[in-house]
Design a protein around this motif. Structure first.
Motif, PDB file in Angstrom:
ATOM      1  N   UNK A   1     -32.918 -19.867 -17.157  1.00 30.15           N
ATOM      2  CA  UNK A   1     -32.645 -21.095 -16.402  1.00 30.15           C
ATOM      3  C   UNK A   1     -33.322 -21.047 -15.034  1.00 30.15           C
ATOM      4  N   UNK A   2     -33.257 -19.906 -14.370  1.00 31.05           N
ATOM      5  CA  UNK A   2     -33.902 -19.691 -13.077  1.00 31.05           C
ATOM      6  C   UNK A   2     -35.412 -19.909 -13.202  1.00 31.05           C
ATOM      7  N   UNK A   3     -35.996 -19.358 -14.252  1.00 28.08           N
ATOM      8  CA  UNK A   3     -37.431 -19.520 -14.513  1.00 28.08           C
ATOM      9  C   UNK A   3     -37.796 -20.985 -14.717  1.00 28.08           C
ATOM     10  N   UNK A   4     -36.946 -21.729 -15.396  1.00 28.42           N
ATOM     11  CA  UNK A   4     -37.204 -23.148 -15.658  1.00 28.42           C
ATOM     12  C   UNK A   4     -37.066 -23.995 -14.392  1.00 28.42           C
ATOM     13  N   UNK A   5     -36.103 -23.625 -13.527  1.00 25.91           N
ATOM     14  CA  UNK A   5     -35.774 -24.463 -12.368  1.00 25.91           C
ATOM     15  C   UNK A   5     -36.616 -24.193 -11.132  1.00 25.91           C
TER      16      UNK A   5
ATOM     17  N   UNK B   1     -42.286 -16.326 -10.628  1.00 20.47           N
ATOM     18  CA  UNK B   1     -42.866 -15.545 -11.719  1.00 20.47           C
ATOM     19  C   UNK B   1     -41.832 -14.489 -12.086  1.00 20.47           C
ATOM     20  N   UNK B   2     -41.442 -14.443 -13.341  1.00 27.03           N
ATOM     21  CA  UNK B   2     -40.517 -13.405 -13.804  1.00 27.03           C
ATOM     22  C   UNK B   2     -41.286 -12.444 -14.690  1.00 27.03           C
ATOM     23  N   UNK B   3     -41.237 -11.178 -14.327  1.00 21.53           N
ATOM     24  CA  UNK B   3     -41.818 -10.112 -15.140  1.00 21.53           C
ATOM     25  C   UNK B   3     -40.652  -9.281 -15.661  1.00 21.53           C
ATOM     26  N   UNK B   4     -40.301  -9.483 -16.915  1.00 18.67           N
ATOM     27  CA  UNK B   4     -39.180  -8.786 -17.544  1.00 18.67           C
ATOM     28  C   UNK B   4     -39.712  -7.522 -18.209  1.00 18.67           C
ATOM     29  N   UNK B   5     -39.509  -6.391 -17.541  1.00 18.35           N
ATOM     30  CA  UNK B   5     -40.049  -5.111 -18.004  1.00 18.35           C
ATOM     31  C   UNK B   5     -39.045  -4.462 -18.953  1.00 18.35           C
ATOM     32  N   UNK B   6     -39.384  -4.476 -20.232  1.00 26.26           N
ATOM     33  CA  UNK B   6     -38.525  -3.883 -21.251  1.00 26.26           C
ATOM     34  C   UNK B   6     -38.763  -2.373 -21.300  1.00 26.26           C
ATOM     35  N   UNK B   7     -37.679  -1.608 -21.297  1.00 28.22           N
ATOM     36  CA  UNK B   7     -37.780  -0.149 -21.411  1.00 28.22           C
ATOM     37  C   UNK B   7     -37.965   0.192 -22.882  1.00 28.22           C
ATOM     38  N   UNK B   8     -39.158  -0.063 -23.360  1.00 31.23           N
ATOM     39  CA  UNK B   8     -39.477  -0.039 -24.786  1.00 31.23           C
ATOM     40  C   UNK B   8     -39.215   1.317 -25.426  1.00 31.23           C
ATOM     41  N   UNK B   9     -39.424   2.390 -24.683  1.00 32.08           N
ATOM     42  CA  UNK B   9     -39.198   3.729 -25.230  1.00 32.08           C
ATOM     43  C   UNK B   9     -37.732   3.942 -25.609  1.00 32.08           C
TER      44      UNK B   9
ATOM     45  N   UNK C   1     -36.741 -17.027 -24.641  1.00 28.68           N
ATOM     46  CA  UNK C   1     -37.311 -16.638 -23.359  1.00 28.68           C
ATOM     47  C   UNK C   1     -38.751 -17.134 -23.244  1.00 28.68           C
ATOM     48  N   UNK C   2     -39.074 -17.756 -22.134  1.00 24.98           N
ATOM     49  CA  UNK C   2     -40.421 -18.298 -21.928  1.00 24.98           C
ATOM     50  C   UNK C   2     -41.218 -17.509 -20.901  1.00 24.98           C
ATOM     51  N   UNK C   3     -40.585 -16.558 -20.229  1.00 27.32           N
ATOM     52  CA  UNK C   3     -41.315 -15.719 -19.270  1.00 27.32           C
ATOM     53  C   UNK C   3     -41.854 -14.496 -19.996  1.00 27.32           C
ATOM     54  N   UNK C   4     -42.879 -13.829 -19.422  1.00 24.11           N
ATOM     55  CA  UNK C   4     -43.480 -12.684 -20.117  1.00 24.11           C
ATOM     56  C   UNK C   4     -42.535 -11.484 -20.227  1.00 24.11           C
ATOM     57  N   UNK C   5     -42.532 -10.885 -21.409  1.00 27.29           N
ATOM     58  CA  UNK C   5     -41.805  -9.642 -21.662  1.00 27.29           C
ATOM     59  C   UNK C   5     -42.846  -8.524 -21.631  1.00 27.29           C
TER      60      UNK C   5
END
Length: 194
Positions: A107-111, A115-123, A140-144
């Motif tokens: 919602x924050x990204x839409x409003x 720029x949101x960079x959602x860093x997934x702890x993939x390991x 989710x529409x921001x980059x993962x």
């Protein structure tokens, strides 16, 4: 008697923790004031004449640059977003507070112009497919960003997740949160940044 001694020790430790927290918040506020006034006085090698902020994780430091691939295969670099306000959020699909804050982040990204960079702890994930399903489920529409070896999590010394850094348009850390943020707090910190 032992209970009283234990109680005194626990209260003493709690008191010290509160005082330490208050003191660190006061120092952070002073750092922000000094940086805003151009008087941070902190210099790293080669910066004596330029007064460039020190690269680091404290409020008033320049956020460490990093580069990661996204879930969709693009490459993203933090410094590519200079002149934009950026929210860097470290998270994982198995983390309940991370799950709780994702709708507010979307919602924050839409409003807002953020720029949101959602860093997934993939390991730490069971599979990349879990991350894809999570992204689809929450729309989710921001980059993962996929931190497959936890290099960026290590660079940012991430311990609790979620952890969030709010970085202003000059690349300076203006806020950090250990734990989930709600929409109102995101907007509040966003509006403080330039």
């Amino acid at each position: 008697m032992k209970k009283w001694i234990l109680l005194v020790v626990v209260l003493g430790m709690l008191g010290w923790a509160v005082l330490d927290f208050i003191d660190s918040n006061k120092e952070s506020a002073e750092q922000i004031e000094d940086v805003d006034q151009g008087k941070d006085g902190s210099k790293s090698e080669g910066d004596e004449e330029t007064n460039e902020p020190v690269i680091g994780l404290e409020i008033g430091n320049r956020a460490p640059d990093f580069q990661l691939d996204t879930l969709t295969g693009d490459t993203v670099k933090l410094s590519d977003f200079r002149c934009n306000r950026v929210m860097i959020n470290f998270w994982a699909t198995w983390c309940p507070p991370c799950r709780a804050e994702m709708p507010d982040m979307e919602q924050f990204h839409q409003d807002k112009d953020i720029v949101i960079l959602a860093v997934n702890l993939t390991d730490s994930e069971a599979s990349v497919e879990n991350v894809e399903k999570f992204s689809d489920e929450y729309k989710l529409t921001f980059p993962i960003l996929m931190d497959t070896n936890l290099d960026v999590a290590t660079l940012y010394m991430i311990q609790p997740i979620p952890t969030t850094y709010m970085v202003d348009s000059n690349g300076i850390v203006r806020y950090r949160a250990f734990g989930a943020m709600n929409y109102d707090l995101m907007v509040q910190e966003f509006e403080k940044m330039e």
